[in-house]
Design an enzyme around this catalytic site. Structure first.
Site, short mmCIF file in Angstrom:
data_model
loop_
_atom_site.label_atom_id
_atom_site.label_comp_id
_atom_site.label_asym_id
_atom_site.label_seq_id
_atom_site.Cartn_x
_atom_site.Cartn_y
_atom_site.Cartn_z
N ASP A 1 -9.57 12.97 -81.25
CA ASP A 1 -10.66 13.72 -80.61
C ASP A 1 -11.12 14.87 -81.52
OD1 ASP A 1 -10.24 12.29 -77.98
OD2 ASP A 1 -8.30 13.27 -78.22
N ILE B 1 -2.78 -0.99 -83.39
CA ILE B 1 -2.59 0.29 -84.10
C ILE B 1 -1.35 0.20 -84.99
CG2 ILE B 1 -2.08 2.75 -83.79
CD1 ILE B 1 -3.81 2.70 -81.28
N GLN C 1 12.28 5.20 -73.12
CA GLN C 1 12.21 5.52 -74.55
C GLN C 1 12.62 6.97 -74.81
OE1 GLN C 1 8.43 4.16 -76.08
NE2 GLN C 1 9.03 2.01 -75.87
N HIS D 1 -6.25 14.07 -73.24
CA HIS D 1 -6.91 13.05 -74.06
C HIS D 1 -7.60 12.08 -73.09
CE1 HIS D 1 -7.80 10.09 -77.09
NE2 HIS D 1 -7.10 9.18 -76.44
N GLY E 1 5.58 -0.59 -80.25
CA GLY E 1 4.33 -1.36 -80.19
C GLY E 1 3.86 -1.74 -81.57
P1 NAD Z 1 -2.10 -3.30 -78.48
O1 NAD Z 1 -2.12 -3.94 -77.12
O2 NAD Z 1 -2.74 -3.99 -79.62
O3 NAD Z 1 -0.59 -3.02 -78.89
C1 NAD Z 1 0.32 -2.48 -78.00
C2 NAD Z 1 1.66 -3.10 -78.36
O4 NAD Z 1 2.64 -2.43 -77.59
C3 NAD Z 1 1.74 -4.60 -78.01
O5 NAD Z 1 2.12 -5.32 -79.16
C4 NAD Z 1 2.81 -4.64 -76.94
O6 NAD Z 1 3.61 -5.82 -77.00
C5 NAD Z 1 3.62 -3.40 -77.25
N1 NAD Z 1 4.43 -2.88 -76.16
C6 NAD Z 1 4.13 -2.87 -74.84
N2 NAD Z 1 5.16 -2.33 -74.15
C7 NAD Z 1 6.09 -1.97 -75.07
C8 NAD Z 1 7.37 -1.38 -74.96
N3 NAD Z 1 7.90 -1.06 -73.77
N4 NAD Z 1 8.07 -1.16 -76.09
C9 NAD Z 1 7.56 -1.50 -77.29
N5 NAD Z 1 6.35 -2.09 -77.44
C10 NAD Z 1 5.64 -2.32 -76.34
O7 NAD Z 1 -2.68 -1.82 -78.28
P2 NAD Z 1 -3.19 -0.82 -79.39
O8 NAD Z 1 -4.64 -1.05 -79.62
O9 NAD Z 1 -2.24 -0.83 -80.53
O10 NAD Z 1 -3.09 0.58 -78.58
C11 NAD Z 1 -1.82 1.11 -78.26
C12 NAD Z 1 -1.98 2.32 -77.34
O11 NAD Z 1 -2.62 3.38 -78.01
C13 NAD Z 1 -2.81 2.07 -76.08
O12 NAD Z 1 -2.20 2.72 -75.00
C14 NAD Z 1 -4.13 2.75 -76.40
O13 NAD Z 1 -4.83 3.12 -75.23
C15 NAD Z 1 -3.63 3.95 -77.15
N6 NAD Z 1 -4.59 4.68 -77.97
C16 NAD Z 1 -4.46 6.02 -78.02
C17 NAD Z 1 -5.31 6.77 -78.81
C18 NAD Z 1 -5.17 8.27 -78.89
O14 NAD Z 1 -6.01 8.91 -79.55
N7 NAD Z 1 -4.20 8.89 -78.27
C19 NAD Z 1 -6.31 6.13 -79.55
C20 NAD Z 1 -6.41 4.75 -79.49
C21 NAD Z 1 -5.54 4.02 -78.69
C1 LMR Z 2 -9.51 6.44 -77.78
O1 LMR Z 2 -9.71 7.63 -77.56
O2 LMR Z 2 -10.19 5.78 -78.58
C2 LMR Z 2 -8.35 5.75 -77.09
O3 LMR Z 2 -7.58 6.66 -76.39
C3 LMR Z 2 -8.79 4.61 -76.28
C4 LMR Z 2 -9.30 5.04 -74.94
O4 LMR Z 2 -8.74 4.59 -73.95
O5 LMR Z 2 -10.25 5.81 -74.90
#
Ligand code: NAD
Ligand code: LMR
Length: 338
Positions: free
Chosen positions: A160, A17, A113, A188, A12
């Site tokens: 978190d 991110i 993956q 999470h 991604g």
């Molecule tokens: P985004 O939509 O900007 O980017 C996601 C990217 O992943 C896109 O470019 C998309 O084309 C790509 N993608 C989708 N399927 C894919 C695959 N099979 N292989 C490779 N790439 C693929 O989203 P973002 O804002 O970068 O967020 C990414 C993820 O992180 C989301 O699931 C979001 O909820 C999560 N997130 C988690 C936390 C945490 O604390 N754990 C915090 C924030 C966001």
């Molecule tokens: C966050 O904690 O900011 C991300 O996991 C986005 C969400 O879905 O809450």
């Protein structure tokens, strides 16, 4: 002597991110100023141009630690020789959606993956899942990676953890650097348990400092239950509400420090951190689930801090979040993803 090159795969990488991660990794924020890195950016077709653009900018950054960058749609290429994988690519949550709504969409991403990691990554590979629902995506990836110990997988709850430390510090009017040993338990998600019962602030037990701040134990307990826990557990949704999309820079920062502490080690001075790692039954969490725990690392991987006292209220909150993880596991099992 020249340090060997560490291969880092970011899935991604063309997303939000990803863009916040790449330049900091290339600058040495994750592994230090003495570790050259090779970046492998995995995207799907709609995100490829964005990842290619980021690769051009990485070149223009002339980062001395950056050995090379490759953009690919092929997981076999992306994970070839990978030492560290940041599994970010997933569908982000939009307004009004709960993370578990994303289970089905993301189960199809993390299984393949995990399999590609098992088939192509280096023997020492470590993978952190950022994409939501992060805990269960880590479970799917680990279950799909025969031969790779599940302890090599983790999911990000450092954001978190940071949110909890920052809220506590702000309320006590203290610098965040003097907060130690907060803990995030469970998923999470909104059921997570941000726990300050073992935390200290500048050496004083956090609960005692809160009693002084609020004028008594009852008022302090009310703040913890009615303000602190919902604020931290709901912060992801708050960011989505305010920004219109999910957290980016704070998430990337958390992912970088999660990997740094895993690989370079946590320190006694800063105390423990939190990460979602595979349970072996610690604190009554069923073995095999990826749950957040307080953890430390000596550089060889995160280990759960054991022997902490868990009172009845904490027990109930940990059990509630564990129940959600069990529900998610059963849902992906029913989808055939486990
Ligand atoms: P985004 O939509 O900007 O980017 C996601 C990217 O992943 C896109 O470019 C998309 O084309 C790509 N993608 C989708 N399927 C894919 C695959 N099979 N292989 C490779 N790439 C693929 O989203 P973002 O804002 O970068 O967020 C990414 C993820 O992180 C989301 O699931 C979001 O909820 C999560 N997130 C988690 C936390 C945490 O604390 N754990 C915090 C924030 C966001
Ligand atoms: C966050 O904690 O900011 C991300 O996991 C986005 C969400 O879905 O809450």
């Amino acid at each position: 002597m020249t340090a060997s090159v560490t291969t880092i795969t970011i899935t991604g990488a063309g997303g939000q991110i990803g863009y916040a991660l790449l330049f900091r990794i290339a600058a040495g924020d994750m592994l230090g100023a003495d570790r050259p890195v090779r970046l492998r950016l995995l995207e799907v077709r709609p995100g490829i141009r964005s990842a290619e653009g980021a690769a051009l900018e990485l070149q223009d950054g002339a980062f001395e630690l950056l050995h090379d960058v490759e953009v690919t749609e092929d997981p076999a290429v992306a994970f070839d020789g990978c030492n560290i994988a940041l599994l970010v690519g997933a569908r982000p949550r939009g307004p009004g959606m709960e993370r578990r709504d994303l289970l089905a969409a993301n189960a199809g991403i993390f299984g393949p993956q995990g399999a590609a990691i098992a088939a192509h990554a280096a023997d020492d590979v470590r993978a952190v899942v950022v994409g939501n629902p992060a805990n269960t995506n880590a479970l799917i990836a680990a279950a799909s990676a025969p031969g790779v110990p599940p302890e090599r997988f983790s999911a990000l709850t450092r954001l978190d953890h940071n949110r909890a430390a920052a809220q506590l510090a702000a309320t006590l009017d203290a610098p965040v650097g003097v907060v130690r040993d907060v803990a995030i338990w469970g998923n999470h998600s909104a059921t997570q348990f941000p726990d300050i019962s073992h935390a200290t602030v500048a050496g004083t037990p956090a609960l005692r400092a809160l009693e002084e701040r609020f004028g008594g134990a009852d008022a302090a307990a009310r703040w913890v239950d009615d303000e602190f826990i919902p604020r931290v557990a709901g912060r992801g949704a708050e960011i989505i509400e305010v920004r219109g999309s999910s957290s980016v820079a704070s998430a990337a920062n958390a992912a970088i420090t999660h990997v740094r502490d895993d690989v370079l080690g946590t320190s006694e001075a800063r105390g423990w951190t939190s990460a979602a790692v595979v349970s072996h039954g610690e604190y009554g969490v069923p073995a095999g689930l990826f749950s957040s725990f307080p953890v430390t690392s000596d550089g060889s991987g995160y280990r759960i801090v054991e022997g902490l006292t868990i009172d009845d209220r904490a027990r109930a909150r940990i059990d509630a979040s564990t129940a959600e993880l069990v529900e998610e596991r059963d849902a992906v099992h029913a989808l055939g993803a486990l």
